[in-house]
Design a protein around this motif. Structure first.
Motif, PDB file in Angstrom:
ATOM      1  N   GLU A   1     -29.190 -13.859  65.226  1.00  0.00           N
ATOM      2  CA  GLU A   1     -29.638 -15.243  65.019  1.00  0.00           C
ATOM      3  C   GLU A   1     -29.494 -16.310  63.782  1.00  0.00           C
ATOM      4  N   VAL A   2     -28.385 -17.251  64.226  1.00  0.00           N
ATOM      5  CA  VAL A   2     -27.968 -17.940  62.945  1.00  0.00           C
ATOM      6  C   VAL A   2     -28.362 -18.999  62.739  1.00  0.00           C
ATOM      7  N   PRO A   3     -29.521 -19.712  62.312  1.00  0.00           N
ATOM      8  CA  PRO A   3     -29.820 -20.836  62.757  1.00  0.00           C
ATOM      9  C   PRO A   3     -29.150 -22.070  61.451  1.00  0.00           C
ATOM     10  N   VAL A   4     -28.938 -22.681  62.104  1.00  0.00           N
ATOM     11  CA  VAL A   4     -27.598 -24.070  61.841  1.00  0.00           C
ATOM     12  C   VAL A   4     -27.895 -25.690  61.433  1.00  0.00           C
ATOM     13  N   TRP A   5     -28.513 -25.749  60.592  1.00  0.00           N
ATOM     14  CA  TRP A   5     -28.458 -27.940  60.998  1.00  0.00           C
ATOM     15  C   TRP A   5     -27.243 -27.955  61.325  1.00  0.00           C
TER      16      TRP A   5
ATOM     17  N   GLN B   1     -32.735  -9.872  64.259  1.00  0.00           N
ATOM     18  CA  GLN B   1     -31.580  -9.363  65.334  1.00  0.00           C
ATOM     19  C   GLN B   1     -32.488  -8.334  65.756  1.00  0.00           C
ATOM     20  N   ALA B   2     -31.784  -8.114  66.413  1.00  0.00           N
ATOM     21  CA  ALA B   2     -32.689  -6.356  67.341  1.00  0.00           C
ATOM     22  C   ALA B   2     -31.371  -5.856  67.954  1.00  0.00           C
ATOM     23  N   PRO B   3     -31.383  -4.807  68.221  1.00  0.00           N
ATOM     24  CA  PRO B   3     -29.927  -3.474  68.974  1.00  0.00           C
ATOM     25  C   PRO B   3     -30.017  -3.793  69.834  1.00  0.00           C
ATOM     26  N   VAL B   4     -28.783  -4.022  70.428  1.00  0.00           N
ATOM     27  CA  VAL B   4     -28.047  -4.182  71.513  1.00  0.00           C
ATOM     28  C   VAL B   4     -27.130  -3.031  72.454  1.00  0.00           C
TER      29      VAL B   4
ATOM     30  N   LEU C   1     -28.527 -10.464  77.089  1.00  0.00           N
ATOM     31  CA  LEU C   1     -28.284 -10.484  75.391  1.00  0.00           C
ATOM     32  C   LEU C   1     -29.106 -10.949  74.662  1.00  0.00           C
ATOM     33  N   LEU C   2     -29.147 -12.071  75.156  1.00  0.00           N
ATOM     34  CA  LEU C   2     -30.484 -13.681  74.414  1.00  0.00           C
ATOM     35  C   LEU C   2     -31.626 -12.855  74.787  1.00  0.00           C
ATOM     36  N   GLU C   3     -31.818 -12.038  75.282  1.00  0.00           N
ATOM     37  CA  GLU C   3     -33.032 -11.838  75.946  1.00  0.00           C
ATOM     38  C   GLU C   3     -33.846 -10.472  74.819  1.00  0.00           C
ATOM     39  N   ALA C   4     -32.937  -9.697  73.997  1.00  0.00           N
ATOM     40  CA  ALA C   4     -32.890  -8.802  73.355  1.00  0.00           C
ATOM     41  C   ALA C   4     -33.954  -8.883  71.767  1.00  0.00           C
ATOM     42  N   LEU C   5     -33.187 -11.168  71.712  1.00  0.00           N
ATOM     43  CA  LEU C   5     -34.354 -11.330  70.885  1.00  0.00           C
ATOM     44  C   LEU C   5     -35.504 -12.371  70.754  1.00  0.00           C
ATOM     45  N   ASP C   6     -35.489 -11.920  72.631  1.00  0.00           N
ATOM     46  CA  ASP C   6     -37.039 -12.593  72.180  1.00  0.00           C
ATOM     47  C   ASP C   6     -38.402 -11.437  71.129  1.00  0.00           C
ATOM     48  N   GLY C   7     -37.979 -10.742  71.641  1.00  0.00           N
ATOM     49  CA  GLY C   7     -39.666  -9.932  70.891  1.00  0.00           C
ATOM     50  C   GLY C   7     -38.804  -9.146  69.091  1.00  0.00           C
ATOM     51  N   ALA C   8     -37.459  -9.942  68.842  1.00  0.00           N
ATOM     52  CA  ALA C   8     -37.232  -9.025  67.481  1.00  0.00           C
ATOM     53  C   ALA C   8     -37.989 -10.397  66.625  1.00  0.00           C
ATOM     54  N   GLU C   9     -38.560  -9.973  64.988  1.00  0.00           N
ATOM     55  CA  GLU C   9     -39.158 -10.227  64.119  1.00  0.00           C
ATOM     56  C   GLU C   9     -37.953 -10.174  62.737  1.00  0.00           C
ATOM     57  N   ASN C  10     -38.116 -11.415  62.447  1.00  0.00           N
ATOM     58  CA  ASN C  10     -37.850 -11.261  60.474  1.00  0.00           C
ATOM     59  C   ASN C  10     -38.040 -11.817  59.965  1.00  0.00           C
TER      60      ASN C  10
END
Length: 302
Positions: free
Chosen positions: A100-104, A272-275, A293-302
């Motif tokens: 996941e890349v945060p963008v302004w 990020q998360a492995p897929v 694919l996007l659901e894999a990020l739901d449980g990921a931590e940064n």
């Protein structure tokens, strides 16, 4: 029965005495990029004496080698074996990760540069890059373009041009892909971490410099860390690898500043998360597969 990836036979050519060039297709597509990335990983795994560098690109592969150590025809034979294995495998999958890349979006830094490079540089000097991108894609306004830009994942098809810069291909049907031409004439300035777009490719400018892609916003955290100070760069100074998946996430100024503070403190980490990326599934039903694919990020931590 095994399935064969349906593409024309790859074209093998030599670049002087030290380079083997393999072209899987003339245009970027998921199948060609899968072959380029998979064969590159296979060559790297073989660790052949004489191979100096293996560089996968959007739909091709460049191998630099020492002909005094590795005979050219032997390198070609081993590469063709890997290509055949990749094409005839019963499963066309790759172990990778989604980041996941945060963008302004519509930030003041790229906005200032946009205004400096209009007359003589841009197709529509009267507006902004986002306004122009929305118009050429038949969208209502810049806000709709931004929603389309961050609403689906992107595949890192190659890394290069400058250190750490990823080229990204949108994982949607071709008729839905965002396409925007580059500037008429390249700029002499682009802010570092600018999120840009040229043709069908998105990119993130890893460093400040010249550029010709349309500018939509700025990423909130580094993707290139030569000093390797942040945790995500402990193993390597470049964040992205070919085959990575990217999900842009819009942030406002307050969150951008907060992320910048974490970067300065040396504690920022990308979510990020492995897929497992499945080429057939991505081609058969892109919308359903993208949600997976996007659901894999739901449980990921940064």
């Amino acid at each position: 029965m095994t399935e064969t990836l349906h593409l024309p036979t790859a074209r093998y050519t030599w670049g002087g005495d030290e380079f083997l060039f393999v072209e899987f297709d003339e245009a970027m597509n998921l199948t060609a990029n899968y072959l380029a990335t998979t064969v590159a990983q296979g060559l790297t795994g073989l660790a052949l004496d004489g191979v100096v560098d293996v560089c996968p690109a959007n739909a091709s592969l460049l191998v630099r080698f020492d002909p005094d150590v590795l005979a050219p025809e032997e390198l070609k034979r081993r590469t063709q074996e890997l290509e055949s294995q990749a094409r005839t495998s019963t499963q066309h999958r790759a172990q990778t990760r989604i980041i996941e890349v945060p963008v302004w979006y519509q930030d003041p830094y790229t906005a200032e540069v946009v205004q400096r490079f209009r007359e003589g540089y841009h197709q529509d000097p009267s507006g902004t890059d986002l306004d122009y991108a929305a118009h050429v894609n038949g969208l209502a306004d810049a806000a709709e373009f931004i929603r389309r830009h961050h609403g689906s994942p992107w595949l890192v098809s190659m890394v290069g041009f400058v250190a750490g810069l990823p080229f990204m291909y949108q994982l949607v049907p071709r008729e839905q892909q965002l396409e925007v031409p580059k500037y008429l004439s390249p700029r002499t300035d682009t802010p570092p971490l600018t999120v840009g777009h040229g043709g069908c490719f998105a990119c993130i400018y890893s460093v400040r410099g010249a550029g010709g892609y349309q500018m939509f916003g700025i990423a909130a955290a580094p993707i290139y860390d030569p000093a390797q100070e942040l945790p995500d760069f402990r193993d390597f100074l470049i964040l992205f690898r070919p085959g990575d998946l990217v999900k842009f996430r819009p942030v406002d100024e307050a969150e951008y500043r907060s992320i910048q503070e974490q970067v300065e403190a040396g504690i920022w980490r990308f979510k990020q998360a492995p897929v497992t990326f499945d080429v057939e599934a991505a081609l058969a039903d892109p919308d359903t597969y993208n949600r997976t694919l996007l659901e894999a990020l739901d449980g990921a931590e940064n």
